[in-house]
Write a protein that holds these residues in place. Structure first.
Motif, PDB file in Angstrom:
ATOM      1  N   ASN A 114      -0.229   5.745  -8.036  1.00 16.87           N
ATOM      2  CA  ASN A 114      -0.082   4.395  -7.497  1.00 16.87           C
ATOM      3  C   ASN A 114      -1.111   3.421  -8.056  1.00 16.87           C
ATOM      4  OD1 ASN A 114       1.871   3.854  -4.930  1.00 16.87           O
ATOM      5  ND2 ASN A 114       1.412   6.027  -5.166  1.00 16.87           N
ATOM      6  N   ASN A 115      -2.359   3.862  -8.145  1.00 17.80           N
ATOM      7  CA  ASN A 115      -3.447   2.940  -8.475  1.00 17.80           C
ATOM      8  C   ASN A 115      -3.778   2.887  -9.957  1.00 17.80           C
ATOM      9  OD1 ASN A 115      -3.469   2.932  -5.710  1.00 17.80           O
ATOM     10  ND2 ASN A 115      -5.616   3.498  -5.486  1.00 17.80           N
TER      11      ASN A 115
ATOM     12  N   TYR B 269      -1.094  11.335  -5.814  1.00 17.34           N
ATOM     13  CA  TYR B 269      -0.437  10.134  -5.295  1.00 17.34           C
ATOM     14  C   TYR B 269      -1.291   8.896  -5.567  1.00 17.34           C
ATOM     15  CZ  TYR B 269       1.485   6.790  -1.951  1.00 17.34           C
ATOM     16  OH  TYR B 269       2.010   5.662  -1.375  1.00 17.34           O
ATOM     17  N   VAL B 270      -2.584   9.006  -5.302  1.00 21.60           N
ATOM     18  CA  VAL B 270      -3.475   7.865  -5.495  1.00 21.60           C
ATOM     19  C   VAL B 270      -3.518   7.460  -6.965  1.00 21.60           C
ATOM     20  CG1 VAL B 270      -5.850   7.038  -5.303  1.00 21.60           C
ATOM     21  CG2 VAL B 270      -4.851   8.406  -3.465  1.00 21.60           C
TER      22      VAL B 270
ATOM     23  N   TYR C  37      -9.944   7.164  -4.273  1.00 22.07           N
ATOM     24  CA  TYR C  37      -9.595   5.749  -4.344  1.00 22.07           C
ATOM     25  C   TYR C  37     -10.549   5.024  -5.293  1.00 22.07           C
ATOM     26  CZ  TYR C  37      -9.640   0.814  -3.120  1.00 22.07           C
ATOM     27  OH  TYR C  37      -9.636  -0.557  -3.197  1.00 22.07           O
TER      28      TYR C  37
ATOM     29  N   ALA D 159      -8.038   9.197   1.560  1.00 20.29           N
ATOM     30  CA  ALA D 159      -6.836   9.864   1.052  1.00 20.29           C
ATOM     31  C   ALA D 159      -7.198  11.194   0.392  1.00 20.29           C
ATOM     32  CB  ALA D 159      -6.122   8.961   0.063  1.00 20.29           C
TER      33      ALA D 159
ATOM     34  N   HIS E 198       5.021  -1.706  -0.168  1.00 17.32           N
ATOM     35  CA  HIS E 198       5.605  -0.603   0.589  1.00 17.32           C
ATOM     36  C   HIS E 198       5.690  -1.058   2.038  1.00 17.32           C
ATOM     37  CE1 HIS E 198       5.506   2.510  -2.481  1.00 17.32           C
ATOM     38  NE2 HIS E 198       4.260   2.207  -2.757  1.00 17.32           N
TER      39      HIS E 198
ATOM     40  N   CYS F 211      -2.810   2.233  -3.120  1.00 12.14           N
ATOM     41  CA  CYS F 211      -3.154   3.073  -1.984  1.00 12.14           C
ATOM     42  C   CYS F 211      -4.637   2.837  -1.735  1.00 12.14           C
ATOM     43  CB  CYS F 211      -2.888   4.538  -2.276  1.00 12.14           C
ATOM     44  SG  CYS F 211      -3.515   5.647  -0.984  1.00 12.14           S
ATOM     45  N   SER F 212      -4.977   2.154  -0.637  1.00 11.75           N
ATOM     46  CA  SER F 212      -6.362   1.734  -0.408  1.00 11.75           C
ATOM     47  C   SER F 212      -7.106   2.601   0.598  1.00 11.75           C
ATOM     48  CB  SER F 212      -6.383   0.279   0.070  1.00 11.75           C
ATOM     49  OG  SER F 212      -5.637   0.139   1.268  1.00 11.75           O
ATOM     50  N   ASP F 213      -6.525   3.727   0.984  1.00  9.09           N
ATOM     51  CA  ASP F 213      -7.161   4.604   1.958  1.00  9.09           C
ATOM     52  C   ASP F 213      -8.288   5.394   1.293  1.00  9.09           C
ATOM     53  OD1 ASP F 213      -7.924   6.331   3.941  1.00  9.09           O
ATOM     54  OD2 ASP F 213      -5.904   7.115   4.346  1.00  9.09           O
TER      55      ASP F 213
END
Length: 328
Positions: A91-92, A87-88, A138, A82, A32, A77-79
């Motif tokens: 994505n993950n 969303y996490v 995460y 978050a 991204h 997403c490494s936040d």
């Protein structure tokens, strides 16, 4: 062709660099680039193609990318702060499952980033269910994908390697902001302000004496290529197996920078007395969530045949500072 997801990020770009060093440029990167300056991580590297993450998976699943030699899956997403769990997980977790199944169906090695965050506050750092207790979405996304794979081990058709990174530092992390390593934060603070700031004592540790397993990204990359060449599937801690203090990192940074200008080395006590190393209260948001100690149990990694030594903080910081001097 090799695929590196998250290839404009920290570890991903270092994997692309390592492939280039091996004479390989037939590489597809997905990532991204909402933060456009991440392109700098790729500007000195050679790749064949780039896809935004949303466009990449449909192309792969449709069979339009040609022959794939391996997928290095670093995209996520490494936040850790978050708040959008959907969303996490999309994505993950969901994205990782889709890549895993494609690799199995097409007999392609799959090397992916798990995380030492799956251990939470257990104080145990061994690749087993009893030690795992994720504290945020995460960490849960990484944990749940590991759990999903554990149910698949008996039926694998291609190698799968999961890597639980501990505190990674080194080149190409400039874009990570507050999530960058303390080695980078301390370096910038000392060069700009003439001092570094650490957390005050907590959880029974004195000021700056909280300890983490700090591992240089070059060692992380070396682990990846070992398992690319030795396809014994598994989930592995990737740390040095030795915890060192934040004071150790600060001291190594200051001594390395001072040596550049010919200054005599100063001890930790001298730097504290001179106000070069200071301590600040831990933010309220981190209370009860801050790992004051991590140390990878690397028995499983060693048993799988990875025998190379790891850089300690002192050697790793010197290597990192040399890279920073050339580029920052």
């Amino acid at each position: 062709m090799y695929i590196v997801t998250g290839g404009a990020g920290f570890i991903g770009a270092n994997l692309v660099h390592a492939l280039n060093q091996r004479g390989i440029s037939d590489i597809l990167v997905s990532d991204h680039l909402q933060r456009a300056d991440k392109f700098r991580n790729l500007a000195d590297l050679d790749i064949r193609d780039y896809f935004e993450a949303e466009a990449f998976l449909p192309e792969l699943l449709a069979g339009r990318l040609g022959k794939i030699d391996a997928i290095f899956h670093q995209g996520a997403c490494s936040d850790t702060m978050a708040s959008d769990g959907r969303y996490v997980m999309d994505n993950n977790y969901a994205h990782s499952k889709a890549l895993f199944h494609w690799c199995q169906e097409n007999r392609v090695p799959f090397l992916y980033a798990s995380s030492a965050s799956v251990y939470g506050m257990t104080g145990r750092f061994r690749e087993e269910r009893a030690a795992e207790d994720p504290l945020n979405i995460y960490a849960f996304s990484k944990f749940q994908f590991d759990q999903y794979l554990r149910a698949q081990w008996h039926a694998l058709q291609a190698p799968v390697h999961g890597f639980r990174f501990f505190n990674v530092y080194g080149p190409r992390e400039f874009h990570k902001g507050r999530m960058a390593s303390v080695a980078l934060h301390f370096s910038r603070q000392y060069r700009q302000e003439g001092r570094v700031r650490l957390f005050a004592g907590s959880a029974g540790y004195a000021d700056g004496e909280q300890r983490r397993d700090f591992i240089h990204v070059d060692d992380v990359v070396a682990v990846h290529f070992h398992f690319l060449e030795h396809p014994n599937s598994g989930i592995y801690n990737v740390g040095t197996g030795r915890a060192q203090s934040f004071n150790d990192v600060a001291l190594a940074v200051i001594q390395t920078i001072d040596a550049e200008t010919g200054k005599a080395p100063r001890s930790l006590v001298e730097l504290q007395q001179q106000g070069m190393i200071t301590y600040m209260p831990m933010p309220e948001a981190l209370h009860g969530k801050y790992q004051s100690y991590t140390q990878a149990d690397i028995e499983t990694l060693r048993a799988a045949g990875y025998t190379a030594p790891f850089l300690d903080v002192e050697a790793g910081v010197r290597r990192y500072q040399a890279w920073l001097r050339e580029r920052e």
